[in-house]
Design a protein around this motif. Structure first.
Motif: not given
Length: 124
Positions: A10-21, A87-103
């Motif tokens: 949740e903290e990562i979601l708040r810190r990084f603009e455009g990260v939605l999930a 066996p785990l996968v982390v999926s980060v969903i973001a807006s198309s305008t979010a910085n992919t390098g930051v993700i």
């Protein structure tokens, strides 16, 4: 422990603009941890969508370039970055305008946490 993990994402979601999930799933797409903003597309949060990564990464490894670390999917309104910790996968969903390098750089933030979860899931 799971409450702390949930708060961490949740903290990562708040810190990084455009990260939605941020969703941590097993290889079948079953969510282990799911943190999502109300703006996150519901179709990308479904287990059926999230399970596709495991088979896609296995197919991609057959190209002879060894195991891939992540896959980036770009759509008109969103982008999804999948990180491979099978066996785990982390999926980060973001807006198309979010910085992919930051993700992509987020991986260094949560790598130790995910590896600890992976050891727990594998029973090590």
């Amino acid at each position: 422990m799971s409450e702390g993990i949930h708060q961490y994402f949740e903290e990562i979601l708040r810190r990084f603009e455009g990260v939605l999930a941020i969703i941590v799933t097993d290889r079948d797409g079953v969510p282990v941890v799911k943190v999502a903003d109300a703006r996150a597309p519901s179709s990308a949060l479904r287990s059926s969508y999230l399970a596709i990564f495991a088979s896609a990464t296995e197919q991609a490894s057959k190209l002879g370039l060894s195991r891939n670390k992540n896959i980036i999917c770009s759509f008109p309104s969103y982008q999804v970055v999948h990180f491979n910790y099978l066996p785990l996968v982390v999926s980060v969903i973001a807006s198309s305008t979010a910085n992919t390098g930051v993700i992509l750089s987020l991986e260094s933030d949560f790598e130790n946490l995910i590896n600890a979860m992976k050891n727990t899931v594998e029973g090590v």
